[in-house]
Design a protein around this motif. Structure first.
Motif, PDB file in Angstrom:
ATOM      1  N   GLU A  48       0.836  -1.206   0.000  1.00 15.81           N
ATOM      2  CA  GLU A  48       0.000   0.000   0.000  1.00 15.81           C
ATOM      3  C   GLU A  48       0.866   1.249   0.000  1.00 15.81           C
ATOM      4  OE1 GLU A  48      -2.455   1.491  -0.981  1.00 15.81           O
ATOM      5  OE2 GLU A  48      -4.066   1.140   0.424  1.00 15.81           O
ATOM      6  N   MET A  49       0.370   2.299  -0.635  1.00 21.45           N
ATOM      7  CA  MET A  49       1.071   3.587  -0.644  1.00 21.45           C
ATOM      8  C   MET A  49       1.181   4.136   0.770  1.00 21.45           C
ATOM      9  SD  MET A  49      -0.648   5.747  -3.716  1.00 21.45           S
ATOM     10  CE  MET A  49      -1.040   4.976  -5.272  1.00 21.45           C
ATOM     11  N   SER A  50       2.267   4.843   1.024  1.00 20.29           N
ATOM     12  CA  SER A  50       2.405   5.561   2.287  1.00 20.29           C
ATOM     13  C   SER A  50       1.474   6.774   2.268  1.00 20.29           C
ATOM     14  CB  SER A  50       3.850   6.030   2.466  1.00 20.29           C
ATOM     15  OG  SER A  50       4.146   7.029   1.507  1.00 20.29           O
ATOM     16  N   ALA A  51       1.318   7.398   3.410  1.00 17.26           N
ATOM     17  CA  ALA A  51       0.477   8.596   3.496  1.00 17.26           C
ATOM     18  C   ALA A  51       1.006   9.684   2.565  1.00 17.26           C
ATOM     19  CB  ALA A  51       0.406   9.090   4.931  1.00 17.26           C
ATOM     20  N   SER A  52       2.318   9.850   2.500  1.00 14.47           N
ATOM     21  CA  SER A  52       2.883  10.888   1.626  1.00 14.47           C
ATOM     22  C   SER A  52       2.669  10.542   0.146  1.00 14.47           C
ATOM     23  CB  SER A  52       4.364  11.120   1.930  1.00 14.47           C
ATOM     24  OG  SER A  52       5.115   9.969   1.696  1.00 14.47           O
ATOM     25  N   GLU A  53       2.778   9.263  -0.209  1.00 12.93           N
ATOM     26  CA  GLU A  53       2.524   8.853  -1.600  1.00 12.93           C
ATOM     27  C   GLU A  53       1.064   9.059  -1.968  1.00 12.93           C
ATOM     28  OE1 GLU A  53       5.786   5.344  -2.375  1.00 12.93           O
ATOM     29  OE2 GLU A  53       4.136   4.939  -0.983  1.00 12.93           O
ATOM     30  N   ARG A  54       0.166   8.751  -1.040  1.00 14.94           N
ATOM     31  CA  ARG A  54      -1.264   8.985  -1.301  1.00 14.94           C
ATOM     32  C   ARG A  54      -1.508  10.473  -1.519  1.00 14.94           C
ATOM     33  NH1 ARG A  54      -5.172   4.577   0.893  1.00 14.94           N
ATOM     34  NH2 ARG A  54      -6.710   6.182   0.538  1.00 14.94           N
ATOM     35  N   SER A  55      -0.886  11.292  -0.704  1.00 17.54           N
ATOM     36  CA  SER A  55      -1.043  12.740  -0.834  1.00 17.54           C
ATOM     37  C   SER A  55      -0.511  13.226  -2.182  1.00 17.54           C
ATOM     38  CB  SER A  55      -0.322  13.440   0.316  1.00 17.54           C
ATOM     39  OG  SER A  55      -0.454  14.826   0.204  1.00 17.54           O
ATOM     40  N   GLU A  56       0.683  12.765  -2.558  1.00 15.90           N
ATOM     41  CA  GLU A  56       1.272  13.137  -3.854  1.00 15.90           C
ATOM     42  C   GLU A  56       0.366  12.744  -5.014  1.00 15.90           C
ATOM     43  OE1 GLU A  56       5.089  11.231  -4.094  1.00 15.90           O
ATOM     44  OE2 GLU A  56       5.777  12.203  -2.252  1.00 15.90           O
ATOM     45  N   ASN A  57      -0.323  11.614  -4.864  1.00 16.86           N
ATOM     46  CA  ASN A  57      -1.206  11.111  -5.927  1.00 16.86           C
ATOM     47  C   ASN A  57      -2.654  11.569  -5.770  1.00 16.86           C
ATOM     48  OD1 ASN A  57       0.377   9.143  -7.738  1.00 16.86           O
ATOM     49  ND2 ASN A  57       1.074   8.653  -5.677  1.00 16.86           N
ATOM     50  N   LYS A  58      -2.873  12.457  -4.804  1.00 18.42           N
ATOM     51  CA  LYS A  58      -4.207  13.020  -4.546  1.00 18.42           C
ATOM     52  C   LYS A  58      -5.254  11.937  -4.268  1.00 18.42           C
ATOM     53  CE  LYS A  58      -3.291  17.272  -7.126  1.00 18.42           C
ATOM     54  NZ  LYS A  58      -2.023  17.403  -6.558  1.00 18.42           N
ATOM     55  N   ILE A  59      -4.845  10.968  -3.452  1.00 16.84           N
ATOM     56  CA  ILE A  59      -5.740   9.891  -3.041  1.00 16.84           C
ATOM     57  C   ILE A  59      -6.064  10.103  -1.566  1.00 16.84           C
ATOM     58  CG2 ILE A  59      -6.034   7.408  -2.760  1.00 16.84           C
ATOM     59  CD1 ILE A  59      -3.996   7.037  -5.031  1.00 16.84           C
ATOM     60  N   PRO A  60      -7.282  10.543  -1.277  1.00 14.34           N
ATOM     61  CA  PRO A  60      -7.632  10.815   0.122  1.00 14.34           C
ATOM     62  C   PRO A  60      -7.795   9.534   0.929  1.00 14.34           C
ATOM     63  CG  PRO A  60      -9.557  11.068  -1.274  1.00 14.34           C
ATOM     64  CD  PRO A  60      -8.388  10.797  -2.188  1.00 14.34           C
ATOM     65  N   ASN A  61      -7.540   9.652   2.233  1.00 13.13           N
ATOM     66  CA  ASN A  61      -7.816   8.516   3.104  1.00 13.13           C
ATOM     67  C   ASN A  61      -9.276   8.589   3.563  1.00 13.13           C
ATOM     68  OD1 ASN A  61      -8.037  10.187   5.449  1.00 13.13           O
ATOM     69  ND2 ASN A  61      -5.848  10.020   5.821  1.00 13.13           N
ATOM     70  N   ARG A  62      -9.695   7.600   4.307  1.00 10.26           N
ATOM     71  CA  ARG A  62     -11.093   7.495   4.744  1.00 10.26           C
ATOM     72  C   ARG A  62     -11.526   8.724   5.551  1.00 10.26           C
ATOM     73  NH1 ARG A  62     -14.463   3.334   4.717  1.00 10.26           N
ATOM     74  NH2 ARG A  62     -16.146   3.249   6.224  1.00 10.26           N
ATOM     75  N   ASN A  63     -10.666   9.203   6.437  1.00 14.13           N
ATOM     76  CA  ASN A  63     -11.022  10.378   7.235  1.00 14.13           C
ATOM     77  C   ASN A  63     -11.185  11.618   6.366  1.00 14.13           C
ATOM     78  OD1 ASN A  63     -10.991   8.888   9.604  1.00 14.13           O
ATOM     79  ND2 ASN A  63      -8.881   9.439  10.097  1.00 14.13           N
ATOM     80  N   GLN A  64     -10.325  11.766   5.366  1.00 17.64           N
ATOM     81  CA  GLN A  64     -10.440  12.906   4.460  1.00 17.64           C
ATOM     82  C   GLN A  64     -11.721  12.837   3.636  1.00 17.64           C
ATOM     83  OE1 GLN A  64      -6.674  12.059   2.645  1.00 17.64           O
ATOM     84  NE2 GLN A  64      -5.641  13.768   3.681  1.00 17.64           N
ATOM     85  N   ILE A  65     -12.072  11.642   3.191  1.00 17.95           N
ATOM     86  CA  ILE A  65     -13.306  11.466   2.421  1.00 17.95           C
ATOM     87  C   ILE A  65     -14.511  11.831   3.280  1.00 17.95           C
ATOM     88  CG2 ILE A  65     -14.839   9.721   1.394  1.00 17.95           C
ATOM     89  CD1 ILE A  65     -12.248   8.385   0.288  1.00 17.95           C
ATOM     90  N   THR A  66     -14.528  11.341   4.510  1.00 17.93           N
ATOM     91  CA  THR A  66     -15.635  11.648   5.425  1.00 17.93           C
ATOM     92  C   THR A  66     -15.741  13.152   5.641  1.00 17.93           C
ATOM     93  OG1 THR A  66     -15.326   9.515   6.519  1.00 17.93           O
ATOM     94  CG2 THR A  66     -16.582  11.178   7.726  1.00 17.93           C
ATOM     95  N   HIS A  67     -14.608  13.794   5.865  1.00 15.53           N
ATOM     96  CA  HIS A  67     -14.578  15.247   6.059  1.00 15.53           C
ATOM     97  C   HIS A  67     -15.099  15.977   4.824  1.00 15.53           C
ATOM     98  CE1 HIS A  67     -12.599  19.229   5.906  1.00 15.53           C
ATOM     99  NE2 HIS A  67     -13.001  19.269   7.169  1.00 15.53           N
TER     100      HIS A  67
END
Length: 168
Positions: A76-95
């Protein structure tokens, strides 16, 4: 050959309240390793996930520690890789749903998460593609099995689904 094993993530880690479920998964994984001559064990997980105090070690890490002949891989991508790829995590989606005056139901959250499956699964494949000459057991969320199997088929990678949705 990549063997797919769909799970609910609450089985994936040892930690507070999960040990019984993790032990069930570990037994199933050990059986698959023996039955399919698995050489590499990989999972939809990353080091960032250990920031959750409920997670102490994953089932696959535990299996690797007991069997040094296996190679373990986080896919799985790290948090920084997800951010670089503009892939939100579950908390960001909920927000974001809340900020857009949308109801953050489980169904709405899952619908948003699914929009990013192709990017995430392509990332997993980029890692696993280095191991296609080995027998690999790959644990991922049950919801990913159909689409990831399709990706592997499109990439002409031999694969087999061992579990669609492991629940003991």
């Amino acid at each position: 050959m990549i063997y797919l094993f769909g799970i609910w993530h609450n089985y994936q880690c040892y930690g507070e309240g999960n040990d019984d479920k993790a032990d069930l998964l570990k037994g199933a994984v050990e059986k698959a390793i023996d039955d399919y001559d698995i050489e590499v064990i990989a999972e939809e997980f990353n080091e960032d996930s250990f920031n959750n105090p409920d997670n102490s070690t994953t089932v696959l890490q535990s299996v690797e520690q007991e069997n040094k002949n296996l190679k373990h891989i986080f896919c799985e991508m790290s948090a920084s890789e997800r951010s670089e790829n503009k892939i939100p995590n579950r908390n960001q989606i909920t927000h974001d749903l809340f900020m857009n005056d949308e109801e953050a139901t489980e169904e709405a959250i899952k619908e948003e998460e699914r929009k990013y499956y192709p990017q995430r699964e392509a990332y997993w494949f980029s890692i696993l593609s280095d191991y296609t000459d080995y027998n690999v057991l790959f644990l991922c969320g049950a919801d990913h099995i159909p689409s990831f199997e399709t990706l592997l088929d499109e990439e002409s990678v031999d694969n087999e689904v061992l579990e669609v949705e492991f629940d003991s």
